[in-house]
Design a protein around this motif. Structure first.
Motif, PDB file in Angstrom:
ATOM      1  N   VAL A 231      98.305  70.841 -36.556  1.00 33.05           N
ATOM      2  CA  VAL A 231      98.242  70.955 -35.325  1.00 33.05           C
ATOM      3  C   VAL A 231      98.137  69.654 -34.446  1.00 33.05           C
ATOM      4  O   VAL A 231      98.781  69.429 -33.473  1.00 33.05           O
ATOM      5  CB  VAL A 231      97.253  71.783 -34.967  1.00 33.05           C
ATOM      6  N   LEU A 232      97.499  68.891 -35.069  1.00 33.22           N
ATOM      7  CA  LEU A 232      97.153  67.367 -34.610  1.00 33.22           C
ATOM      8  C   LEU A 232      97.837  66.483 -35.589  1.00 33.22           C
ATOM      9  O   LEU A 232      97.784  66.602 -36.634  1.00 33.22           O
ATOM     10  CB  LEU A 232      95.875  67.040 -34.392  1.00 33.22           C
ATOM     11  N   GLU A 285     105.432  63.662 -41.705  1.00 28.29           N
ATOM     12  CA  GLU A 285     106.215  64.232 -42.642  1.00 28.29           C
ATOM     13  C   GLU A 285     105.988  65.571 -43.523  1.00 28.29           C
ATOM     14  O   GLU A 285     106.748  66.574 -43.686  1.00 28.29           O
ATOM     15  CB  GLU A 285     107.087  63.418 -43.572  1.00 28.29           C
ATOM     16  N   GLN A 286     104.740  65.454 -43.934  1.00 23.93           N
ATOM     17  CA  GLN A 286     104.204  66.475 -44.644  1.00 23.93           C
ATOM     18  C   GLN A 286     103.430  67.609 -44.180  1.00 23.93           C
ATOM     19  O   GLN A 286     103.048  68.805 -44.926  1.00 23.93           O
ATOM     20  CB  GLN A 286     103.615  65.866 -46.132  1.00 23.93           C
ATOM     21  N   VAL A 287     102.626  67.266 -43.053  1.00 26.45           N
ATOM     22  CA  VAL A 287     101.693  68.327 -42.666  1.00 26.45           C
ATOM     23  C   VAL A 287     101.899  68.491 -41.225  1.00 26.45           C
ATOM     24  O   VAL A 287     101.801  69.709 -40.903  1.00 26.45           O
ATOM     25  CB  VAL A 287     100.224  67.661 -42.522  1.00 26.45           C
ATOM     26  N   PHE A 288     102.227  67.759 -40.189  1.00 21.15           N
ATOM     27  CA  PHE A 288     102.343  68.067 -38.926  1.00 21.15           C
ATOM     28  C   PHE A 288     103.365  69.111 -38.567  1.00 21.15           C
ATOM     29  O   PHE A 288     104.387  68.664 -39.410  1.00 21.15           O
ATOM     30  CB  PHE A 288     102.694  66.836 -38.258  1.00 21.15           C
ATOM     31  N   ARG A 289     103.282  69.976 -37.687  1.00 22.09           N
ATOM     32  CA  ARG A 289     103.993  71.045 -37.652  1.00 22.09           C
ATOM     33  C   ARG A 289     104.895  70.812 -36.388  1.00 22.09           C
ATOM     34  O   ARG A 289     104.335  70.726 -35.374  1.00 22.09           O
ATOM     35  CB  ARG A 289     103.182  72.445 -37.630  1.00 22.09           C
ATOM     36  N   GLY A 290     106.301  71.103 -36.469  1.00 23.91           N
ATOM     37  CA  GLY A 290     107.125  70.888 -35.474  1.00 23.91           C
ATOM     38  C   GLY A 290     107.187  69.562 -34.743  1.00 23.91           C
ATOM     39  O   GLY A 290     107.060  68.518 -35.267  1.00 23.91           O
ATOM     40  N   SER A 291     107.587  69.700 -33.395  1.00 26.67           N
ATOM     41  CA  SER A 291     107.728  68.286 -32.601  1.00 26.67           C
ATOM     42  C   SER A 291     106.447  68.341 -31.802  1.00 26.67           C
ATOM     43  O   SER A 291     105.778  69.245 -31.329  1.00 26.67           O
ATOM     44  CB  SER A 291     108.797  68.250 -31.605  1.00 26.67           C
ATOM     45  N   PRO A 292     106.077  66.874 -31.595  1.00 27.02           N
ATOM     46  CA  PRO A 292     104.865  66.618 -30.622  1.00 27.02           C
ATOM     47  C   PRO A 292     105.102  66.987 -29.165  1.00 27.02           C
ATOM     48  O   PRO A 292     106.277  67.171 -28.722  1.00 27.02           O
ATOM     49  CB  PRO A 292     104.706  65.177 -30.979  1.00 27.02           C
TER      50      PRO A 292
END
Length: 298
Positions: A231-232, A285-292
């Protein structure tokens, strides 16, 4: 080779720290089913949605078909697949798996071993959790696959960890960030003891993230969980990223999450190394989901 060692050595596609926890997720799901009914036979058509949700929530950001681990886990000697025509997997294509009535379950030898040694299931599950996911997600993941485990460490599982954690990591990171959450500034204590503050690995320890200050960040328990769930994140200029996929309409959700978008990190103090660019990139690249989320913060 024992079952715990075999599980620890699952063959996975790997390159440059790319996360590929598809087989571990399927195996955890299968262990949870076995714990409940003693057989754990999984008809692909009936569990496809469950596996898809697991991959979506705990897998890498890019989408992967549940058919991939259902078919490929066979090669590790812990899983078997049968169809209406007999033994053998028809491949990883979801259409064939559905049409052929594919079912999968733990191989007979492993089922027998679990029957003789009930504690083996917990040892296998803990190894999978420790080697592929950060500790902040273990409890949630066990709940998601309906696994009930007694508290225990990997050392008790009889498996020598690939690397030893540095017990000084937490103190060094919290000191660098002056005992406050780098995202929100929370700095709670009971007396002289900080409470609710944790040292988060940016590149997960399970994926060769070192126990170094430049791979760590001090976060409160809430933001540590959200950081590990994607999420962050941490963007250019060491500013907070908030995923557009996050939805929260309450004042609390806005204040504690949405309004963080674009804020500069608090810390570390002068002389301490900030989060390294390579570790930030891995997490993005490996954890954050989608676009900020876009932000008006300068």
């Amino acid at each position: 080779m024992g079952w715990v060692e075999r599980v620890a050595g699952l063959r996975q596609w790997s390159r440059g720290g790319v996360r590929a926890p598809h087989k571990p997720l399927l195996l955890l799901y299968a262990l949870g089913r076995f714990q409940r009914d003693g057989e754990g036979e999984l008809r692909y058509g009936a569990v496809e949605e469950d596996l898809g949700l697991l991959l979506s929530e705990y897998g890498p950001p890019h989408r992967t078909s549940p058919g991939y681990p259902f078919h490929h886990l066979v090669s590790d000697g812990v899983w078997e697949v049968r169809t209406d025509r007999g033994p053998g997997s028809p491949g990883s294509g979801v259409g064939r798996l559905r049409a052929d009535g594919a079912t999968g379950r733990l191989v007979p030898e492993l089922r027998s071993a679990l029957g003789r040694e009930p504690e083996l299931l917990g040892r296998m599950a803990r190894v999978l959790l420790d080697l592929h996911f950060p500790p902040s997600l273990h409890e949630d993941l066990c709940e998601a696959v309906s696994l009930e485990l007694e508290p225990a460490g990997v050392a008790a599982a009889g498996l020598t960890a690939r690397r030893r954690r540095d017990p000084r990591m937490r103190e060094r990171v919290l000191t660098a960030y002056e005992y406050r959450c780098a995202f929100c500034g929370y700095d709670g204590r009971i007396g002289a003891v900080p409470v609710g503050l944790e040292a988060a690995h940016v590149r997960w320890w399970a994926f060769d993230g070192p126990d170094e200050v430049e791979n760590g960040i001090c976060l409160c328990a809430l933001h540590h969980k959200l950081f590990d769930k994607g999420v962050l994140g941490i963007g250019e200029g060491h500013r907070v990223l908030v995923s557009q996929r996050f939805v929260g309409h309450s004042p609390a959700a806005r204040a504690h999450v949405v309004d963080l978008a674009g804020r500069p990190l608090l810390g570390p103090q002068p002389g301490a190394r900030p989060v390294g660019a390579a570790y930030r990139t891995w997490h993005t690249e490996q954890v954050f989901r989608g676009s900020p989320r876009p932000t008006a913060v300068d």
